[in-house]
Design an enzyme around this catalytic site. Sequence first.
Site, mmCIF file in Angstrom:
data_model
loop_
_atom_site.group_PDB
_atom_site.id
_atom_site.type_symbol
_atom_site.label_atom_id
_atom_site.label_comp_id
_atom_site.label_asym_id
_atom_site.label_seq_id
_atom_site.Cartn_x
_atom_site.Cartn_y
_atom_site.Cartn_z
ATOM 1 C CD GLU A 183 -2.724 1.250 2.520
ATOM 2 O OE1 GLU A 183 -2.474 0.471 3.463
ATOM 3 O OE2 GLU A 183 -3.571 2.156 2.582
ATOM 4 C CG ASP B 23 -3.606 8.355 7.611
ATOM 5 O OD1 ASP B 23 -3.516 7.127 7.772
ATOM 6 O OD2 ASP B 23 -3.700 8.894 6.491
#
Lengths: 407, 269
Positions: B57, B68
């Site tokens: 990824e 995040d």
Amino acid sequence: MYIEANSTNVPDARGYFGDFGGRFVPETLMPALDELTTAYYEALADSEFQARLANIQRTYTGRPTPLTYAARLSEQLGGARIYLKREDLAHTGAHKINNALGQALLAQRMGKKRVVAETGAGQHGVASATASALLGLECHVYMGSVDIARQRPNVFRMKLLGANVIPVESGSKTLKDAINEAIRDWVTNVETTFYSLGSALGPHPYPMMVRDFQSVIGIEARGQILEQAGQLPDVCIACVGGGSNAIGLFHAFRQDEAVDLVGVEAGGHGVASGEHAARFADPDIGRLGVLHGTKSFVMQDSDGQIVNTHSISAGLDYPSVGPEHAFLRQSERAYYTYATDDEALDALQTLSKLEGIIPALESAHAVAEAIKRAPTMPKDAVMLVNLSGRGDKDLDTVISALAGREG
Amino acid sequence: MSDARTQGVTALETMFAAAKAEGRSAFLPYFPIGYPNYEESLAVIEALAKTGVDGFEIGIPFSDPLADGTVIQAATQKALENGTTLRACLAAVRELRVRGVEQPMMLMGYMNPFMRYGLERFTRDAKAAGADGLIIPDLPPEEGAVFAELCRKEGLALAFFLAPTSSSERIALVAQQASGFIYVVALTGVTGARTELPADLTNFIQRVRQQSGDVPLVLGFGISQPEHVQAVQKLVDGYIVGSALVRAGEHGAEATRALAERLMPRGAL
């Protein structure tokens, strides 16, 4: 009834106002947004909820707020008669309380005991802390450390009101980063937490819900101006950061096609300087994009990174704009312009001296547009300006800005 | 890139099949381009490729990464300060292919930079660079129709997410819309290493499996330790480790490679 739901068929079921809006959020929040939408519609249909909100607005917020004819300002400008919708006189000193109370009541109805909010100027933070105190909810407010430094009195107010103020040190340390943090909190604590979003932006249903809770401004003002001026206004003017006070004013006039709607963005140091928050005025920087869950105009660089904005008023210092404003602009129902920091400062002083009203720096942007526009209009024309908040919170900023001019 | 390498959805199918044949799940480390700098990020990914991870990824930095946690926020912020653009990320993929990295690469980024680049132009250029698909945390399937169609045209995968909060209706919707795999978020929260996996993870995965049919499930968020890796082997088709590796990435490619070795899947050998 204080809230008029969906009276103009926007947004659609997916939360779109034309090409703008929607829900661009992590999957974790999608069920929460569905739940919120359902709960909101149920609350709208519940006459007890409506009655409770109306009662709090009357006996606590101090609604209806007055409409004031600005006689000396109008006379000096020599054109349109200027009326001020006095949201500065609402409890906590700004229109933000309308939405914060609505959402806090909804949180309570949904059984959520923990409220998170973001704040820029501190007004939504204060309003959320106030509403949480009133209803016995736990309140956490995310605020950029830059904004904390320039809005000290509001930080202290929030703490007095029992809220937990959490400084945000990421990114530009202003409103946009506070929203990021509030969303991260909500993602983490979604089962127990209600996110009280302070402006008409974010994922569906927030732009619609915030508009509806703020629409009391326009509903009252429309009735008041018909009574006091004997006619509808020729033009309504409001400042636009996220755009909640403006959409709250505009909504009641949407069907009155003869009424011009004018939104005033923050021109900062001037659009040419690149240091501003005028999303609509600068096609190089302000472009269609996605920020904080909604598709609208977003200030960004050529790589699609969100750029830092500048405004003397923390409440307008935001790189995106509520999707319904993007829609009103595209459909040419509303017109958007900007006022610079200097123009807002001048307007703040003018209104203070001529009318005895110290406006918030945000609201001073709307007053600045009124000052530009009124002299070009005939004496029988009527102008309605939303005075969205009072200036007490801005005194430090104004003092140093004026000192800077003299120096 | 060797001629033998398939691309896009097909490459992911091959990856999952190979892992399954070995009785293990596929390991897809996350690492952002541009952290600690452009060259070093490529060195990290190259080193990980040599340890035999199954796929990647690849993180594309964004100024406002709201899904995040602090580690990836700080790393991608640093990457932006280093001047890492979306264009640079595509160049990185191209360069990694030239250097012989053959594993599938999923590009993970937020919507706004893709919109600015142009969705159609982006899917075309991503394909040409040698990417295999996209992971976009702020794009739920309801908003993904246009992007999904463009990916389909290029044969690229577009993984959608499921979370512990997802209803069975949403599980069905995501299973129907996702291509390549479903990114299953292990916990309600943002990315970041956790000391323990959620207690009810098995139930959650079983709930997803009931509706997801043959679509592979890749688990992410919180996985950071060899015990976690061991625990998810029988549960899911793949797993992603991000923040723990990014933290190691601060100390260079060798430190990251060493951690990745410890997080490699051990199958039923």
